[in-house]
Motif scaffolding. Structure first.
Motif, PDB file in Angstrom:
ATOM      1  N   THR A  91       0.848  -1.194   0.000  1.00 29.62           N
ATOM      2  CA  THR A  91       0.000   0.000   0.000  1.00 29.62           C
ATOM      3  C   THR A  91       0.882   1.242   0.000  1.00 29.62           C
ATOM      4  OG1 THR A  91      -0.130   0.019   2.419  1.00 29.62           O
ATOM      5  CG2 THR A  91      -1.906  -1.107   1.229  1.00 29.62           C
ATOM      6  N   LEU A  92       0.362   2.316  -0.559  1.00 26.16           N
ATOM      7  CA  LEU A  92       1.019   3.614  -0.531  1.00 26.16           C
ATOM      8  C   LEU A  92       0.326   4.476   0.521  1.00 26.16           C
ATOM      9  CD1 LEU A  92       1.301   3.901  -4.362  1.00 26.16           C
ATOM     10  CD2 LEU A  92       3.270   4.095  -2.839  1.00 26.16           C
ATOM     11  N   SER A  93       1.105   5.196   1.298  1.00 23.13           N
ATOM     12  CA  SER A  93       0.560   5.962   2.415  1.00 23.13           C
ATOM     13  C   SER A  93       0.004   7.309   1.974  1.00 23.13           C
ATOM     14  CB  SER A  93       1.646   6.190   3.472  1.00 23.13           C
ATOM     15  OG  SER A  93       2.180   4.968   3.919  1.00 23.13           O
ATOM     16  N   GLY A  94      -1.099   7.704   2.593  1.00 22.33           N
ATOM     17  CA  GLY A  94      -1.642   9.044   2.380  1.00 22.33           C
ATOM     18  C   GLY A  94      -2.153   9.290   0.972  1.00 22.33           C
ATOM     19  N   LYS A  95      -2.471  10.558   0.705  1.00 19.31           N
ATOM     20  CA  LYS A  95      -2.997  10.950  -0.613  1.00 19.31           C
ATOM     21  C   LYS A  95      -1.885  11.151  -1.631  1.00 19.31           C
ATOM     22  CE  LYS A  95      -7.189  13.167   1.177  1.00 19.31           C
ATOM     23  NZ  LYS A  95      -7.980  14.423   1.238  1.00 19.31           N
ATOM     24  N   LYS A 125       4.447   4.824  -7.049  1.00 17.99           N
ATOM     25  CA  LYS A 125       4.309   3.377  -7.192  1.00 17.99           C
ATOM     26  C   LYS A 125       5.204   2.617  -6.218  1.00 17.99           C
ATOM     27  CE  LYS A 125       5.833   4.600 -11.183  1.00 17.99           C
ATOM     28  NZ  LYS A 125       6.128   4.681 -12.628  1.00 17.99           N
ATOM     29  N   THR A 126       4.832   1.346  -6.008  1.00 16.53           N
ATOM     30  CA  THR A 126       5.600   0.454  -5.149  1.00 16.53           C
ATOM     31  C   THR A 126       5.387  -0.978  -5.618  1.00 16.53           C
ATOM     32  OG1 THR A 126       6.079  -0.152  -2.846  1.00 16.53           O
ATOM     33  CG2 THR A 126       3.764   0.150  -3.431  1.00 16.53           C
ATOM     34  N   GLY A 127       6.134  -1.926  -5.033  1.00 17.37           N
ATOM     35  CA  GLY A 127       5.963  -3.326  -5.392  1.00 17.37           C
ATOM     36  C   GLY A 127       7.280  -4.072  -5.380  1.00 17.37           C
TER      37      GLY A 127
END
Length: 209
Positions: free
Chosen positions: A84-88, A95-97
Motif C-alpha cells: 500500500t502507498l501511504s496518504g494521498k 508506485k511500489t511493489g
C-alpha cells in the motif's frame, strides 16, 4: 599487539557499517538514479511490515529513479507481498511493489510488479540494459496481493484481491543472469517529493538445495 588491536577495531567497524544497511530479510537498501531526496527503509517486526520512503522522477524508458530494498537471489523464486502507498500523495503514478534487477545501475535489465496510487497494476520490464521499459497491464486494480515468480527464462505475475482468485500471466524469453537483486521499491514519480510505501506479509521462497 597494538597493530593487531587496530586491525581488529577497523574490521569490527567495517562489519557494523555493513550490518546497518540490513533490514528484515533484505541485505541492503539504496537510492537508484539521480534522486534529489534520499530514501529510507525500516522493518516493523511486530506488524511484519516494511516501510519504505523514497523520491525519484519515474521508472520508465531507459532511466530508473527509486529507493530499493534488496537481497541477492540465485535462480528461481516466488516472492509475495501486500503493498500500500501511504496518504494521498502528490501523483497518481507514485508506485511500489517488487523489483528484480541485474545491477544498481539506473538503466539495468530489470523486471518489476508495480502497483500505482491510482490502482493501475502492471508488469514492467527491461530485457537488456539501456533499452526502453515495456509494460503489461493487469485487469486487477488495487490488488491486495502481488506475487512475482521466476521459472528459468519465464516470469509469472499473479495479482488478486482477498477472497478472489489470482489473475496470472506468463511472460517468457528472458535472458537474465542467475544471480540478481530482488526486493521492494518505492518511487514518488516526483523528483521533489518523498512518498511512503508499506509492504506486509512479505515472503521470498527459493528451492531447497
Amino acid at each position: 599487539m597494538r597493530s593487531f588491536a587496530l586491525v581488529s577495531l577497523f574490521g569490527l567497524l567495517s562489519l557494523c557499517s555493513m550490518a546497518q544497511h540490513s533490514v528484515g530479510i533484505f541485505e541492503n537498501h539504496v537510492d537508484i538514479g539521480k534522486v534529489l531526496q534520499p530514501g529510507t527503509a525500516a522493518y516493523d517486526k511486530a506488524h511484519q511490515t516494511y516501510v519504505l520512503t523514497g523520491s525519484g522522477e519515474n521508472i520508465w524508458f531507459q532511466k530508473d529513479e527509486l529507493h530499493f530494498l534488496y537481497r541477492k537471489t540465485v535462480g528461481d523464486f516466488i516472492a509475495t507481498t501486500q503493498a500500500t502507498l501511504s496518504g494521498k500523495g502528490t501523483d497518481a503514478h507514485r508506485k511500489t511493489g517488487w523489483m528484480y534487477r541485474s545491477s544498481l545501475d539506473t538503466s539495468a535489465a530489470m523486471v518489476s510488479l508495480t502497483v500505482h496510487a491510482d490502482g493501475l497494476t502492471a508488469f514492467q520490464y527491461r530485457k537488456k540494459p539501456g533499452t526502453n521499459i515495456e509494460e503489461i497491464k493487469t485487469p486487477v486494480v488495487h490488488p491486495d496481493i502481488l506475487q512475482l515468480e521466476r521459472r528459468g527464462r519465464s516470469f509469472f505475475v499473479s495479482v488478486a484481491k482477498i477472497g478472489n482468485p489470482f489473475w496470472t500471466v506468463e511472460i517468457p524469453d528472458f535472458d537474465l543472469p542467475q544471480e540478481m537483486l530482488l526486493g521492494l521499491f518505492v518511487c514518488a514519480h516526483n523528483r521533489n517529493q518523498v512518498e511512503e510505501a508499506k509492504l506486509t506479509q512479505t515472503r521470498i521462497f527459493t528451492a531447497v538445495k
